[in-house]
Design a protein around this motif. Structure first.
Motif, short mmCIF file in Angstrom:
data_model
loop_
_atom_site.label_atom_id
_atom_site.label_comp_id
_atom_site.label_asym_id
_atom_site.label_seq_id
_atom_site.Cartn_x
_atom_site.Cartn_y
_atom_site.Cartn_z
N LEU A 90 0.85 -1.19 0.00
CA LEU A 90 0.00 0.00 0.00
C LEU A 90 0.88 1.24 0.00
N SER A 91 0.28 2.38 -0.36
CA SER A 91 1.02 3.63 -0.40
C SER A 91 0.92 4.35 0.95
N ALA A 92 1.80 5.33 1.15
CA ALA A 92 1.81 6.06 2.41
C ALA A 92 0.45 6.70 2.74
N PRO A 93 -0.23 7.35 1.78
CA PRO A 93 -1.55 7.91 2.12
C PRO A 93 -2.55 6.82 2.54
N GLU A 94 -2.38 5.62 1.97
CA GLU A 94 -3.26 4.52 2.37
C GLU A 94 -2.95 4.06 3.79
N PHE A 95 -1.68 4.03 4.16
CA PHE A 95 -1.33 3.70 5.56
C PHE A 95 -1.95 4.71 6.50
N ASP A 96 -1.83 5.99 6.13
CA ASP A 96 -2.36 7.06 6.99
C ASP A 96 -3.85 6.86 7.21
N ALA A 97 -4.57 6.60 6.11
CA ALA A 97 -6.02 6.45 6.20
C ALA A 97 -6.38 5.22 7.03
N LEU A 98 -5.68 4.12 6.80
CA LEU A 98 -5.97 2.90 7.54
C LEU A 98 -5.65 3.06 9.02
N ALA A 99 -4.52 3.72 9.31
CA ALA A 99 -4.14 3.92 10.72
C ALA A 99 -5.17 4.83 11.41
N ALA A 100 -5.62 5.87 10.70
CA ALA A 100 -6.63 6.77 11.28
C ALA A 100 -7.93 6.01 11.51
N TYR A 101 -8.29 5.18 10.55
CA TYR A 101 -9.53 4.41 10.71
C TYR A 101 -9.43 3.45 11.89
N ILE A 102 -8.35 2.70 11.97
CA ILE A 102 -8.22 1.72 13.06
C ILE A 102 -8.24 2.43 14.41
N MET A 103 -7.52 3.56 14.52
CA MET A 103 -7.50 4.27 15.81
C MET A 103 -8.87 4.86 16.15
N SER A 104 -9.70 5.10 15.12
CA SER A 104 -11.05 5.64 15.40
C SER A 104 -11.91 4.60 16.11
#
Ligand code: HEC
Length: 108
Positions: A89-103
């Motif tokens: 995955l790309s860095a923006p995808e990591f960011d989005a996934l990490a934000a989602y999981i932490m939500s």
């Protein structure tokens, strides 16, 4: 019929105002959830009380771990270890996934 037009304009104004006021990370969480339902759900339960794979730990449990953070999740996604595959995955995808999981982290 100006009433109809005015009402529509009013609704539009309210909608735009609400969108503008929404924090930017709201979009990121939504995008993370979309990515998770495409790439992760086969192995992980990605939201509470939803069907998902049991190969990896459920995301709500991942988020609830006391040491968990977006930084740690991004590091994991950038370099996951077996048996979890590297999904490229790309860095923006990591960011989005990490934000989602932490939500999913319980607030109390
Ligand atoms: C082919 C199955 C598979 C897929 C697809 C998969 N995972 Fe995993 N994942 C695993 C397994 C298995 C583990 C447990 C690894 C371990 O315990 O060392 C894991 C662990 C994790 C962890 C670490 C949990 C912790 O305890 O810190 C995170 C975060 C994670 N996955 C996120 C994701 C995300 C986000 C996706 C989608 C982009 C994804 N995984 C897709 C199998 C998968």
């Amino acid at each position: 019929m100006t009433w109809g037009i005015d009402m529509r304009r009013l609704c539009l104004t309210i909608a735009v105002t609400a969108l503008g006021a929404a924090p930017a990370f709201g979009d990121e969480i939504t995008r993370g959830k979309e990515l998770a339902s495409r790439w992760c759900v086969g192995c992980h339960v990605i939201a509470p009380n939803t069907p998902g794979g049991d190969v990896g730990p459920p995301f709500p449990a991942v988020a609830a771990e006391p040491y968990q953070s977006e930084t740690a999740l991004k590091a994991w996604l950038a370099d996951p270890h077996p048996p979890m595959p590297d999904l490229n995955l790309s860095a923006p995808e990591f960011d989005a996934l990490a934000a989602y999981i932490m939500s999913l982290k319980p607030t109390d």
